[in-house]
Structures are given as C-alpha cells and as structure tokens.
Enzyme design. Structure first.
Site, short mmCIF file in Angstrom:
data_model
loop_
_atom_site.label_atom_id
_atom_site.label_comp_id
_atom_site.label_asym_id
_atom_site.label_seq_id
_atom_site.Cartn_x
_atom_site.Cartn_y
_atom_site.Cartn_z
CG ASP A 1 1.19 2.54 -6.15
OD1 ASP A 1 1.78 3.31 -6.94
OD2 ASP A 1 0.42 2.95 -5.27
CB VAL A 2 2.27 -4.10 -6.60
CG1 VAL A 2 3.07 -5.39 -6.69
CG2 VAL A 2 1.89 -3.81 -5.15
#
Length: 378
Positions: A171-172
């Site tokens: 996600d990051v």
C-alpha cells in the site's frame, strides 16, 4: 479558499477520493509539500477512522498517521446535490486520486473519461489492487498482494510458516508510485498542456519492489526461498548474537569485511580463501558464522555497535519503534511534528528553499464541508 504558504506544490488542487492507506498516504505527502488537498469521504467516513486501537483522544492513530494537512468534506454520491459538488470539485482539480474498484466511479460521472471531458488538464490517478484489466474485479487488500506476489514466501524462518510484513508495505509503495506518476504527468502537462490517466496497482508495485528477488526469477530463472534474516547474496548481512542480544552486522563488500575482522581481532580471516570475497563468504557462511559469533559473544551489542560503526562497519541494534524514534531525535532528524496538539511523523523529504508545511491536523469528518460547498458554488 484559504491560501497556503508557498511550497514546492503550492497552487495545486488535489481532489482526494481515496481511502484507507495507499491513496491517503500519497495525498498527505502532496499536502505536506503545499498542495491543497480536499478529502472527499462518504457520510460514514474513511474506514481507518474506526481502525483501533491504538487511539488518541478517541481517534484512531491509523487515520491520524496519513491524513494531515487536508480538508474533509462528506458527500453522498447518491444524493444529487452532493454528486454535483463532487463533479464540480473534479472539474476544478489539478489532480484527482481515487482507489475505488476499477470502473466503480463511472456511474457517478467521476471516472477518468467523464472528468477529463470537462477538465482536459486533470491528472487523474487510480490505485487498484490488480489493475483495470482482467484483475479489475479483485479486491485490493495489501495482505492479498503480499501473499500473491511472493513476499510472504520470503518472510519468516526457513522451516517455519510464511509471514506478512509488519506494515502494509505494498500500500505504501503503491502510494509512492502514484505520486511519482502524478509528478511526472504534471511535468508533461507543463509541456503539452494536457492531463492524463495515471494507473498504479499493488501487484505491479509489489513485483517491482521485490527487486533482486523478482529479477532473480525473471532474469535468472531462480525462485527464491525463505532464509529467515539471512541474505541470499551477502554474508554477513543478518543478526548475529552478542553477549546480551542480537546485532545486525553487515559486510557489503570485501573492504567492510576486512574492517569487521580488524575490530573483532580476526586478522587472518580476510585472507582465508574460504572468506576472501563475497561469493566465498556466501558459499561458506556455515563455516564463517560460528567464528564471528564466538568473537561477538565477548562484548555487549551496544559495545560492538559503537566500535563497529566507528570503524566503518554497518551494524545496528534491533530496536522497537520507540528506539527508532529516539535515535532519529539523537541524530537531529527531528522526526516528530505536532499540529494543533496532534503529533505525527515528519515528511521525509527536505527542501532547501521550499520546506514542507504542517498547518492542518487530520480533519474531523466533514469538518470543512460547508466551507468547501460554498467555494464550489462561487
């Protein structure tokens, strides 16, 4: 709308239709750098508002960690007035970012084609789990991608079960890739005057982010396997026990290994043909490891940390997060910023002329709704 102090992205209006982590993390970084970010939420709010514990003053710290410097408006896209406000915001935006399932905004006239028809300069960024093609129907959860991509197969003890990473790493990573795409598209717009659709998906970010492992497979035909904390191509590059606990010890090249042996008072080791070069040390790690461990057992991990670093050997204690923050403070990195009493982690980018700003705390749901609606009608 209220003007912000100049920043490297000052003057950009970002319509943030994303939620959870990848999109909100990306837009917070843009907001820190001067972009005006309007966070569009459903009447129920971003899911992370309820992801607790931990909490601060009744608010989930998960939400607080990725929503600084934004304004919030709650819009029900099934309501005609609210939908009109959302469409007007998209029409005015320099950047629109969303992480709905691909195609999910089309019925509201908020998909790329619809928005671009009234705003040809828009940079429209979409983040999905598995792309907008055959994988469009698949939900995009980071843990799914950690499993599918192969990361979990590489994480954990060789004889134990696979593990997820301690954070939602893809996600990051996808959020960062989205920002790279947005900034590149903005630069292109400076030349062409036209916006474009930027698409990022977690699986592609994962395969790119697996770097040496994915390259080892696609270029070398090698499927990597779990090695615990060991590295497949370097040794030492792992935790080794000192007298009171483990210390990360790294010899990334032959020179560093020679320095390590000097500090450990093992002067003949670098010239031993079994250990002279990295490929030798990697092939003979089972013989080298106990020699190093025997010497490291004579002092504490902190004693070795100071001695080895001073000699130019990369090493590190294995901290909990409080220790990581404390070291950053000791090194003068000033890792924590506080906005209206709410602490957060400093933007990691430093600019000599246009520093990041920290003006707005993470907003309450619809905190700026009336203000934004008046502006959209003006």
């Amino acid at each position: 709308m209220q003007a912000h102090p100049a920043g490297p992205l000052d003057g950009l209006l970002v319509a943030d239709f994303s939620r959870i982590l990848a999109g909100p993390y990306a837009t917070m970084l843009l907001a820190d750098l001067g972009a005006q970010v309007i966070k569009v939420e459903s009447p129920g709010g971003d899911d992370t508002r309820t992801w607790m514990p931990p909490v601060r003053d009744g608010v989930a710290t998960y939400y607080l960690g990725v929503n600084r410097n934004k304004r919030s408006i709650a819009l029900d896209l099934k309501d005609a007035d609210d939908l009109a406000a959302a469409q007007e915001l998209a029409r005015r935006a320099d950047v629109m970012i969303e992480n709905f399932r691909p195609g999910g905004l089309a019925r509201f006239g908020l998909d790329y084609d619809s928005v671009a028809s009234g705003n040809e300069k828009v940079i429209y960024a979409s983040i999905s789990g598995f792309g907008s093609g055959e994988g469009a129907w698949m939900p995009g959860y980071d843990l799914m991608v950690q499993a599918i991509s192969g990361l979990m197969s590489l994480t954990g003890d060789p004889d134990g079960p696979p593990y997820r990473a301690g954070i939602s790493v893809f996600d990051v990573m996808a959020g960062l890739h989205a920002n790279i795409g947005i900034l590149a598209a903005l630069n292109s717009r400076n030349t062409t005057g036209k916006g474009q659709h930027v698409e990022v998906n977690l699986l592609s970010s994962a395969l790119s982010g697996l770097v040496n492992h994915s390259s080892g497979y696609v270029a070398g035909g090698t499927v990597p396997f779990r090695m615990g904390n060991a590295h497949p191509s370097l040794f030492p590059y792992e935790p080794l026990p000192a007298s009171d606990g483990e210390l990360i010890v790294i010899a990334g090249n032959d020179g560093q290994f020679r320095k390590l042996c000097q500090v450990l008072e093992l002067p003949g080791l670098p010239d031993d043909p079994r250990f002279a070069h990295n490929q030798d040390r990697t092939a003979n790690r089972a013989e080298l490891r106990p020699i190093l461990v025997q010497r490291l057992a004579t002092k504490t991990k902190d004693e070795w940390f100071r001695k080895l670093l001073k000699a130019g050997v990369p090493c590190a204690p294995i901290n909990t997060i409080d220790g990581g923050v404390a070291l950053a403070e000791e090194l003068g990195l000033d890792p924590v910023v506080t906005v209206d009493g709410i602490p957060g982690v400093r933007n990691p980018i430093t600019f000599s002329e246009t520093p990041a700003r920290y003006e707005l705390p993470p907003p309450a749901l619809d905190e700026h709704g009336e203000e934004i609606k008046r502006w959209l009608k003006s």
